[in-house]
Design a protein around this motif. Structure first.
Motif, PDB file in Angstrom:
ATOM      1  N   VAL A  53     -14.068  -3.981  50.742  1.00 20.60           N
ATOM      2  CA  VAL A  53     -15.215  -4.292  51.589  1.00 20.60           C
ATOM      3  C   VAL A  53     -16.524  -3.818  50.964  1.00 20.60           C
ATOM      4  N   ASN A  54     -16.501  -2.705  50.245  1.00 19.63           N
ATOM      5  CA  ASN A  54     -17.713  -2.146  49.645  1.00 19.63           C
ATOM      6  C   ASN A  54     -18.120  -2.981  48.426  1.00 19.63           C
ATOM      7  N   LYS A  55     -19.110  -3.839  48.607  1.00 16.83           N
ATOM      8  CA  LYS A  55     -19.563  -4.733  47.528  1.00 16.83           C
ATOM      9  C   LYS A  55     -20.388  -3.996  46.465  1.00 16.83           C
ATOM     10  N   ASN A  56     -20.754  -2.746  46.734  1.00 19.52           N
ATOM     11  CA  ASN A  56     -21.498  -1.956  45.748  1.00 19.52           C
ATOM     12  C   ASN A  56     -20.565  -1.309  44.723  1.00 19.52           C
ATOM     13  N   ASP A  57     -19.278  -1.313  44.999  1.00 25.19           N
ATOM     14  CA  ASP A  57     -18.292  -0.725  44.111  1.00 25.19           C
ATOM     15  C   ASP A  57     -17.899  -1.745  43.041  1.00 25.19           C
ATOM     16  N   SER A  58     -17.981  -1.362  41.770  1.00 24.38           N
ATOM     17  CA  SER A  58     -17.706  -2.310  40.681  1.00 24.38           C
ATOM     18  C   SER A  58     -16.257  -2.800  40.705  1.00 24.38           C
ATOM     19  N   ILE A  59     -15.322  -1.967  41.081  1.00 24.36           N
ATOM     20  CA  ILE A  59     -13.914  -2.393  41.147  1.00 24.36           C
ATOM     21  C   ILE A  59     -13.735  -3.436  42.248  1.00 24.36           C
ATOM     22  N   SER A  60     -14.395  -3.231  43.385  1.00 24.30           N
ATOM     23  CA  SER A  60     -14.335  -4.214  44.477  1.00 24.30           C
ATOM     24  C   SER A  60     -14.912  -5.554  44.030  1.00 24.30           C
ATOM     25  N   ARG A  61     -16.042  -5.508  43.324  1.00 27.83           N
ATOM     26  CA  ARG A  61     -16.671  -6.751  42.848  1.00 27.83           C
ATOM     27  C   ARG A  61     -15.757  -7.473  41.857  1.00 27.83           C
ATOM     28  N   LYS A  62     -15.114  -6.724  40.972  1.00 32.12           N
ATOM     29  CA  LYS A  62     -14.197  -7.335  39.996  1.00 32.12           C
ATOM     30  C   LYS A  62     -13.013  -7.988  40.702  1.00 32.12           C
ATOM     31  N   GLN A  63     -12.477  -7.318  41.721  1.00 33.76           N
ATOM     32  CA  GLN A  63     -11.350  -7.893  42.452  1.00 33.76           C
ATOM     33  C   GLN A  63     -11.768  -9.140  43.233  1.00 33.76           C
ATOM     34  N   GLU A  64     -12.977  -9.113  43.774  1.00 35.12           N
ATOM     35  CA  GLU A  64     -13.488 -10.294  44.480  1.00 35.12           C
ATOM     36  C   GLU A  64     -13.622 -11.471  43.521  1.00 35.12           C
ATOM     37  N   LEU A  65     -14.164 -11.224  42.344  1.00 33.37           N
ATOM     38  CA  LEU A  65     -14.309 -12.276  41.340  1.00 33.37           C
ATOM     39  C   LEU A  65     -12.947 -12.815  40.915  1.00 33.37           C
ATOM     40  N   GLN A  66     -11.978 -11.929  40.714  1.00 34.60           N
ATOM     41  CA  GLN A  66     -10.631 -12.362  40.339  1.00 34.60           C
ATOM     42  C   GLN A  66     -10.012 -13.234  41.431  1.00 34.60           C
ATOM     43  N   ALA A  67     -10.192 -12.844  42.679  1.00 32.47           N
ATOM     44  CA  ALA A  67      -9.647 -13.636  43.782  1.00 32.47           C
ATOM     45  C   ALA A  67     -10.299 -15.010  43.843  1.00 32.47           C
ATOM     46  N   ARG A  68     -11.596 -15.077  43.616  1.00 36.04           N
ATOM     47  CA  ARG A  68     -12.279 -16.381  43.641  1.00 36.04           C
ATOM     48  C   ARG A  68     -11.818 -17.276  42.500  1.00 36.04           C
ATOM     49  N   ARG A  69     -11.617 -16.687  41.326  1.00 34.65           N
ATOM     50  CA  ARG A  69     -11.100 -17.474  40.190  1.00 34.65           C
ATOM     51  C   ARG A  69      -9.696 -17.989  40.494  1.00 34.65           C
ATOM     52  N   THR A  70      -8.878 -17.133  41.051  1.00 35.98           N
ATOM     53  CA  THR A  70      -7.510 -17.537  41.391  1.00 35.98           C
ATOM     54  C   THR A  70      -7.524 -18.621  42.459  1.00 35.98           C
ATOM     55  N   ALA A  71      -8.381 -18.480  43.453  1.00 32.86           N
ATOM     56  CA  ALA A  71      -8.474 -19.477  44.523  1.00 32.86           C
ATOM     57  C   ALA A  71      -8.810 -20.853  43.972  1.00 32.86           C
ATOM     58  N   VAL A  72      -9.696 -20.895  42.999  1.00 34.68           N
ATOM     59  CA  VAL A  72     -10.090 -22.169  42.394  1.00 34.68           C
ATOM     60  C   VAL A  72      -8.881 -22.852  41.749  1.00 34.68           C
ATOM     61  N   THR A  73      -7.997 -22.077  41.138  1.00 31.86           N
ATOM     62  CA  THR A  73      -6.812 -22.678  40.509  1.00 31.86           C
ATOM     63  C   THR A  73      -5.818 -23.157  41.553  1.00 31.86           C
ATOM     64  N   TYR A  74      -5.853 -22.587  42.749  1.00 33.26           N
ATOM     65  CA  TYR A  74      -5.017 -23.097  43.838  1.00 33.26           C
ATOM     66  C   TYR A  74      -5.587 -24.407  44.380  1.00 33.26           C
ATOM     67  N   LEU A  75      -6.907 -24.494  44.427  1.00 32.69           N
ATOM     68  CA  LEU A  75      -7.568 -25.661  45.010  1.00 32.69           C
ATOM     69  C   LEU A  75      -7.579 -26.868  44.092  1.00 32.69           C
ATOM     70  N   VAL A  76      -7.742 -26.632  42.789  1.00 36.58           N
ATOM     71  CA  VAL A  76      -7.876 -27.722  41.823  1.00 36.58           C
ATOM     72  C   VAL A  76      -7.012 -27.408  40.601  1.00 36.58           C
ATOM     73  N   THR A  77      -5.855 -28.024  40.546  1.00 35.07           N
ATOM     74  CA  THR A  77      -5.003 -27.860  39.371  1.00 35.07           C
ATOM     75  C   THR A  77      -5.291 -28.982  38.382  1.00 35.07           C
ATOM     76  N   LEU A  78      -4.843 -28.801  37.167  1.00 38.97           N
ATOM     77  CA  LEU A  78      -4.984 -29.889  36.183  1.00 38.97           C
ATOM     78  C   LEU A  78      -4.183 -31.104  36.632  1.00 38.97           C
ATOM     79  N   ASP A  79      -3.053 -30.873  37.277  1.00 43.90           N
ATOM     80  CA  ASP A  79      -2.267 -31.993  37.805  1.00 43.90           C
ATOM     81  C   ASP A  79      -3.037 -32.734  38.901  1.00 43.90           C
ATOM     82  N   ASP A  80      -3.800 -32.002  39.706  1.00 45.41           N
ATOM     83  CA  ASP A  80      -4.654 -32.645  40.720  1.00 45.41           C
ATOM     84  C   ASP A  80      -5.682 -33.554  40.050  1.00 45.41           C
TER      85      ASP A  80
END
Length: 153
Positions: free
Chosen positions: A64-91
């Motif tokens: 939840v703490n967006k000022n924490d660098s580890i939290s920001r990195k995990q948020e970015l990783q989750a967003r990148r992963t979400a994109v691969t769920y939404l749009v695959t190369l097969d899609d």
């Protein structure tokens, strides 16, 4: 494939609930349950669900703490992963085969918003390069999405 079915198949232990959520909280992940606001558009529900599942798969602890660098990195990783769920190369191949080549057509075909298509293309550009082969297709992501079936002799 429908995003909800795709994610259900990938994570059969997860339960998805589409309910009226508190204002300002469109999605929430609690252990093996994911709650998505039923009042937002279907496209937004798909995107929120993918991001919450990605948090389930990639996040450790409270971020939840967006000022924490580890939290920001995990948020970015989750967003990148979400994109691969939404749009695959097969899609993308499926869209190409169906004649859907414009951004709005891809978004409608996949039932997500156009910005997520752009995010996915950026992700694949960074991961795979501007030009690459996947299965029997040649992808050129230099300026737009250009997919061509590789002809076999």
């Amino acid at each position: 494939m429908d995003i909800i079915k795709r994610l259900s198949n990938m994570y059969p232990s997860l339960k998805f609930e589409f309910i009226k959520m508190p204002e300002g909280l469109p999605g929430y992940n609690n252990d093996n349950e994911i709650f998505i606001d039923s009042r937002v558009s279907k496209k937004t529900q798909n995107e929120l669900l993918a991001e919450e599942v990605a948090h389930y798969a990639t996040t450790v602890g409270n971020i939840v703490n967006k000022n924490d660098s580890i939290s920001r990195k995990q948020e970015l990783q989750a967003r990148r992963t979400a994109v691969t769920y939404l749009v695959t190369l097969d899609d993308l191949i499926e869209c190409y085969e169906d004649g859907d080549t414009k951004l709005f057509e891809l978004a409608d075909h996949l039932n997500i918003n156009e910005d997520k298509i752009l995010n996915a293309i950026d992700y694949y550009r960074n991961k795979l390069g501007l030009n690459f082969k996947y299965k029997d297709y040649y992808f050129d992501l230099t300026n737009t999405i250009n997919i061509n079936k590789i002809k076999k002799n």
